[in-house]
Design an enzyme around this catalytic site. Structure first.
Site, short mmCIF file in Angstrom:
data_model
loop_
_atom_site.label_atom_id
_atom_site.label_comp_id
_atom_site.label_asym_id
_atom_site.label_seq_id
_atom_site.Cartn_x
_atom_site.Cartn_y
_atom_site.Cartn_z
N THR A 1 0.71 -1.22 -0.03
CA THR A 1 0.04 -0.01 -0.10
C THR A 1 0.80 1.35 0.00
O THR A 1 0.59 2.20 -0.54
CB THR A 1 -1.06 -0.06 1.29
OG1 THR A 1 -1.74 -1.26 1.14
CG2 THR A 1 -1.85 1.31 1.29
N SER B 1 2.24 -7.71 -0.35
CA SER B 1 2.87 -8.72 0.50
C SER B 1 2.37 -10.02 0.64
O SER B 1 3.39 -11.08 0.70
CB SER B 1 2.93 -8.28 2.07
OG SER B 1 1.52 -8.12 2.53
N THR C 1 1.29 -4.20 4.43
CA THR C 1 1.01 -4.65 5.71
C THR C 1 0.42 -5.78 5.90
O THR C 1 0.30 -6.36 7.12
CB THR C 1 0.26 -3.43 6.40
OG1 THR C 1 -1.11 -3.13 5.79
CG2 THR C 1 0.80 -2.05 6.38
N ASP C 2 -0.31 -6.52 4.99
CA ASP C 2 -1.23 -7.52 5.09
C ASP C 2 -0.28 -8.73 5.81
O ASP C 2 -0.80 -9.40 6.58
CB ASP C 2 -1.78 -8.12 3.94
CG ASP C 2 -2.90 -7.42 3.35
OD1 ASP C 2 -3.44 -6.31 4.09
OD2 ASP C 2 -3.36 -7.75 2.46
#
Length: 376
Positions: A46, A94, A125-126
């Site tokens: 992101t 990710s 961030t996942d």
């Protein structure tokens, strides 16, 4: 001599814990002297996303901006902190990265640390918590490794992306997390790789370390460290490194690492998932159990059969906190204590890559996996 040795080791650990530089000379950012060299490795996510418009906080295409462009937009601010270079490792979400990619990322970080004082890695961030724990287990240098990303793309109003990248570079340049292993820096908070987890799908304060708490914060010009990971006690010693030297693991350089899967338990869960994983060639399986690691009778029966086939299990809880304590008398099943299922999977995968000895794997889970400060 023994007293002197212990005193030196203690001073090194304390120096790391309070943020002093252990390796290399330190320069205060912006003081006109040499600044540290920091490499920023971009993997996408992101943070490198481009939004549909300035208020499309959730509608965007991730992995669009080059890391060099993002860093350039932060100049001249970062130039007062460090001599920053960039490397584009990849540019995707990710979740799209494989374990083979992880292996190459470790090699990239190790190579960058040979030429730089610290490394920043940007990710989505996942699965950032898995990126972080993997690097924490496999990077061989005690120099700072800082992961960052964002919950909003670079191009929306109110984005957290530039601030997170700037603060990550600032933290890395300070070298205050020398011997901490890999840390995560988002939302002004510094978190340890082992404990951090994503707790919310949308909020900016999504990353949390549960009962152990954050390591510290970045408040504009102030980097405050409140605690340190237990491994700082080994700072300056060869034992600071984990046993997972990817160059030394027997598998061929481009060969696959062991296959480890996760099976989730719930009310009346069947054993089909465990059986299917075992039949598909899984070397290890992590169970995300109810409460303190409980699994359904059907899953338990399937696990027993899989253990007979040589599959090694790690038992975790799906609750998000607390611990699962195993018994050495239970062959083939290891309690992962408070490791999350996804992090227990990485530790089990690397352990099985390094040894076939179940006793050794148990020892790594009980020491490396649940590192604690040792007092005398």
């Amino acid at each position: 001599m023994r007293i002197a040795h212990r005193t030196t080791a203690l001073l090194l650990a304390l120096a790391a814990a309070v943020g002093a530089t252990v390796t290399g000379a330190s320069a205060e950012p912006g003081d006109g002297k040499d600044v540290p060299d920091v490499a920023v490795i971009g993997t996408g996510g992101t943070i490198s996303g481009v939004s549909t418009n300035r208020v499309s906080f959730q509608d965007y295409r991730s992995g669009q901006l080059a890391i060099s462009k993002m860093v350039d937009e932060l100049r001249p601010e970062v130039d007062g902190l460090a001599d920053v270079t960039t490397e584009q490792f990849g540019n995707k979400g990710s979740s799209a990265y494989t374990i083979a990619d992880y292996r190459r990322l470790t090699a990239s970080v190790d190579a960058a640390l040979k030429k730089n004082d610290a490394v920043v890695v940007t990710t989505g961030t996942d699965t950032m918590e898995e990126f972080a724990y993997w690097l924490d287990l496999t990077v061989r240098s005690d120099k700072p490794v800082v992961l960052t990303g964002s919950m909003r793309p670079w191009t929306v109003i109110g984005t957290d992306a530039p601030a997170n990248l700037y603060n990550a570079i600032k933290l890395a340049a300070s070298r205050k997390t020398t011997c901490y292993g890999t840390v995560v820096m988002l939302n002004d908070q510094i978190q340890a790789a082992r404990e951090v987890r994503k707790t919310n799908a949308l909020r900016l304060d999504t990353f949390d370390s549960g009962p152990t708490g954050e390591l510290g914060v970045v408040d504009q010009d102030n980097i405050r460290l409140h605690r340190a990971p237990a491994r700082v006690q080994k700072c300056g010693k060869s034992s600071w490194n984990t046993p997972f030297d990817l160059d030394g693991i027997a598998a061929a350089a481009d060969g696959p690492l062991p296959k480890v899967e996760i099976a989730y338990s719930y009310q009346d869960a069947g054993g089909e998932a465990v059986t299917a994983f075992a039949n598909a060639g899984a070397d290890g399986i992590v169970t995300a159990g109810t409460g303190a690691g409980g699994i359904s009778p059907a899953m338990s029966a399937a696990r027993t059969e899989a253990v007979k086939k040589g599959v090694l299990f790690a038992s975790t809880t799906r609750t998000g906190s607390g611990a699962v304590y195993g018994s050495s008398a239970t062959t083939g099943v290891i309690g992962a204590e408070d490791l999350s299922p996804q992090k227990a999977r990485l530790l089990l995968l690397l352990s099985l890559a390094a040894t076939e000895d179940e006793k050794q794997v148990r020892e790594w889970f009980s020491t490396l996996g649940t590192a604690q400060f040792v007092t005398r």
